[in-house]
Scaffold this motif. Structure first.
Motif, PDB file in Angstrom:
ATOM      1  N   UNK A   1       0.851  -1.184   0.000  1.00 39.46           N
ATOM      2  CA  UNK A   1       0.000   0.000   0.000  1.00 39.46           C
ATOM      3  C   UNK A   1       0.891   1.240   0.000  1.00 39.46           C
ATOM      4  N   UNK A   2       0.545   2.214  -0.836  1.00 39.75           N
ATOM      5  CA  UNK A   2       1.338   3.432  -0.993  1.00 39.75           C
ATOM      6  C   UNK A   2       0.427   4.646  -0.788  1.00 39.75           C
ATOM      7  N   UNK A   3       0.817   5.549   0.094  1.00 40.77           N
ATOM      8  CA  UNK A   3       0.081   6.787   0.331  1.00 40.77           C
ATOM      9  C   UNK A   3       1.016   7.958   0.050  1.00 40.77           C
ATOM     10  N   UNK A   4       0.566   8.906  -0.776  1.00 35.40           N
ATOM     11  CA  UNK A   4       1.354  10.109  -1.068  1.00 35.40           C
ATOM     12  C   UNK A   4       0.515  11.334  -0.758  1.00 35.40           C
ATOM     13  N   UNK A   5       1.174  12.444  -0.382  1.00 34.16           N
ATOM     14  CA  UNK A   5       0.444  13.677  -0.091  1.00 34.16           C
ATOM     15  C   UNK A   5       1.374  14.874  -0.255  1.00 34.16           C
ATOM     16  N   UNK A   6       0.770  16.050  -0.457  1.00 31.96           N
ATOM     17  CA  UNK A   6       1.517  17.296  -0.549  1.00 31.96           C
ATOM     18  C   UNK A   6       1.712  17.881   0.841  1.00 31.96           C
ATOM     19  N   UNK A   7       2.947  18.287   1.134  1.00 29.53           N
ATOM     20  CA  UNK A   7       3.261  18.917   2.412  1.00 29.53           C
ATOM     21  C   UNK A   7       3.597  20.386   2.146  1.00 29.53           C
ATOM     22  N   UNK A   8       2.695  21.273   2.543  1.00 33.22           N
ATOM     23  CA  UNK A   8       2.877  22.696   2.244  1.00 33.22           C
ATOM     24  C   UNK A   8       4.049  23.308   2.999  1.00 33.22           C
ATOM     25  N   UNK A   9       4.338  22.814   4.191  1.00 35.57           N
ATOM     26  CA  UNK A   9       5.418  23.400   4.999  1.00 35.57           C
ATOM     27  C   UNK A   9       6.773  23.233   4.331  1.00 35.57           C
ATOM     28  N   UNK A  10       7.031  22.047   3.781  1.00 33.68           N
ATOM     29  CA  UNK A  10       8.333  21.781   3.156  1.00 33.68           C
ATOM     30  C   UNK A  10       8.297  21.983   1.644  1.00 33.68           C
ATOM     31  N   UNK A  11       7.093  22.140   1.072  1.00 29.47           N
ATOM     32  CA  UNK A  11       6.979  22.302  -0.372  1.00 29.47           C
ATOM     33  C   UNK A  11       7.339  21.041  -1.128  1.00 29.47           C
ATOM     34  N   UNK A  12       7.105  19.888  -0.526  1.00 28.06           N
ATOM     35  CA  UNK A  12       7.459  18.610  -1.142  1.00 28.06           C
ATOM     36  C   UNK A  12       6.260  17.669  -1.147  1.00 28.06           C
ATOM     37  N   UNK A  13       6.394  16.594  -1.912  1.00 30.27           N
ATOM     38  CA  UNK A  13       5.439  15.500  -1.884  1.00 30.27           C
ATOM     39  C   UNK A  13       6.039  14.377  -1.049  1.00 30.27           C
ATOM     40  N   UNK A  14       5.307  13.941  -0.036  1.00 27.58           N
ATOM     41  CA  UNK A  14       5.798  12.888   0.844  1.00 27.58           C
ATOM     42  C   UNK A  14       5.042  11.582   0.584  1.00 27.58           C
ATOM     43  N   UNK A  15       5.616  10.480   1.069  1.00 24.18           N
ATOM     44  CA  UNK A  15       4.925   9.207   0.900  1.00 24.18           C
ATOM     45  C   UNK A  15       5.249   8.262   2.052  1.00 24.18           C
ATOM     46  N   UNK A  16       4.347   7.318   2.260  1.00 17.71           N
ATOM     47  CA  UNK A  16       4.567   6.226   3.208  1.00 17.71           C
ATOM     48  C   UNK A  16       4.114   4.940   2.536  1.00 17.71           C
ATOM     49  N   UNK A  17       4.774   3.844   2.869  1.00 13.48           N
ATOM     50  CA  UNK A  17       4.408   2.552   2.301  1.00 13.48           C
ATOM     51  C   UNK A  17       4.176   1.544   3.421  1.00 13.48           C
ATOM     52  N   UNK A  18       3.443   0.514   3.110  1.00  7.70           N
ATOM     53  CA  UNK A  18       3.198  -0.565   4.057  1.00  7.70           C
ATOM     54  C   UNK A  18       2.841  -1.823   3.294  1.00  7.70           C
ATOM     55  N   UNK A  19       2.684  -2.924   4.009  1.00  8.49           N
ATOM     56  CA  UNK A  19       2.316  -4.185   3.388  1.00  8.49           C
ATOM     57  C   UNK A  19       1.076  -4.753   4.063  1.00  8.49           C
ATOM     58  N   UNK A  20       0.384  -5.634   3.360  1.00 10.96           N
ATOM     59  CA  UNK A  20      -0.764  -6.323   3.929  1.00 10.96           C
ATOM     60  C   UNK A  20      -0.802  -7.742   3.373  1.00 10.96           C
ATOM     61  N   UNK A  21      -1.512  -8.622   4.053  1.00 14.95           N
ATOM     62  CA  UNK A  21      -1.634 -10.004   3.624  1.00 14.95           C
ATOM     63  C   UNK A  21      -3.024 -10.239   3.037  1.00 14.95           C
ATOM     64  N   UNK A  22      -3.100 -11.151   2.077  1.00 11.89           N
ATOM     65  CA  UNK A  22      -4.369 -11.527   1.469  1.00 11.89           C
ATOM     66  C   UNK A  22      -4.952 -12.702   2.226  1.00 11.89           C
ATOM     67  N   UNK A  23      -6.222 -12.624   2.628  1.00 10.81           N
ATOM     68  CA  UNK A  23      -6.827 -13.746   3.348  1.00 10.81           C
ATOM     69  C   UNK A  23      -6.743 -15.051   2.567  1.00 10.81           C
TER      70      UNK A  23
END
Length: 210
Positions: free
Chosen positions: A103-125
Motif C-alpha cells: 500500500x502506498x500513500x502520497x500527499x503534498x506537504x505545504x510546509x516543506x513544499x514537497x510531496x511525501x509518501x509512506x508505504x506498508x504491506x498487507x496479507x491476502x486472506x
C-alpha cells in the motif's frame, strides 16, 4: 465522474456521483461516524487490488490538518471502525495505490513544499487470489454500468455485489457461464463484485452511474 464529498456540515466522508451541469448528486454512503472537532474533509481517493480496498483523504480536526486512511484486506467484511492517521499538519492533497500486497500513500506537504509518501504491506486472506489472475477467465461488462451488469466466462458458483461500506446488495447463485445483475435500482457509486469459482475468489470494482 464519481467523487466523494464530506461537505455541508456532515461529519462523514461520502461516495457520490454528480452531474456537472446539474450540480446535484445521489445520497452517499457514510465511511466514518461523527468526528468530534471536525470542520472539513476533502480530497478523498480510493484504490483496490483484489479484495483489498483503501480510501485516503484530508480532514481538519480541532484546526489541525490530518491525512487519514481507511483500509481493509477484504471488502466483503466491510471497513474496520477506525481510520489511521498517516500524517499531520500542512497537508493539501493525498492519494493511495495498492499493488501485490503493498500500500502506498502520497500527499503534498505545504510546509516543506514537497510531496511525501509512506508505504506498508498487507496479507491476502486465505482462499482469495488477486483479481488479475481471475480476470482472464471471468469478464464483467459494461463498467461503468447504469442498468444491467453482465458476467461471462468460465463456470462460477456465485457472485455477490457489495457496497463500498461492505453491505451485500445482491447475490446470484450460478452453475453456468453467463448471468445478469440488475443495478438500475441501486444508488450511484462504487461497488465490489465478489465472484466465487471453485476454490478461487476474486473481486472486481464496479461503478454504477446514471
Amino acid at each position: 465522474s464519481t467523487y466523494m464529498n464530506g461537505a455541508s456540515g456532515m461529519n462523514t466522508v461520502y461516495f457520490d456521483k454528480a452531474s456537472i451541469s446539474a450540480g446535484t448528486g445521489s445520497v452517499g454512503m457514510a465511511l466514518t461516524g461523527v468526528i468530534t472537532g471536525l470542520s472539513q474533509q476533502n480530497y478523498p481517493r480510493i484504490a483496490s487490488s483484489g479484495n483489498a480496498v483503501a480510501v485516503v483523504w484530508k480532514q481538519i480536526v480541532n484546526s489541525a490538518d490530518q491525512c487519514v486512511l481507511r483500509f481493509t484486506n477484504n471488502i466483503a467484511n466491510g471497513f474496520p471502525a477506525a481510520y489511521d492517521t498517516v500524517d499531520l499538519n500542512d497537508i493539501t492533497n493525498a492519494d493511495v495505490a495498492l499493488s501485490d500486497g503493498n500500500i502506498f500513500v502520497v500527499w503534498e506537504d505545504d510546509a516543506s513544499g514537497t510531496v511525501k509518501y509512506r508505504t506498508g504491506t498487507y496479507t491476502t486472506p486465505s482462499g482469495i487470489i488477486n483479481t488479475s489472475t481471475q480476470n482472464q477467465y471471468i469478464n464483467i461488462y459494461p463498467n461503468p454500468v447504469s442498468d444491467i451488469l453482465k458476467i461471462s466466462g468460465n463456470n462460477f458458483n456465485s457472485a455477490e455485489l457489495f457496497s463500498a461500506t461492505g453491505e451485500k446488495v445482491f447475490t446470484v447463485e450460478n452453475k453456468f457461464s453467463d448471468s445478469d445483475i440488475v443495478v438500475s435500482t441501486l444508488p450511484t457509486g462504487i461497488y465490489f463484485l465478489k465472484i466465487i469459482s471453485g476454490e478461487f475468489v476474486s473481486t472486481q470494482k464496479v461503478i454504477v452511474m446514471r
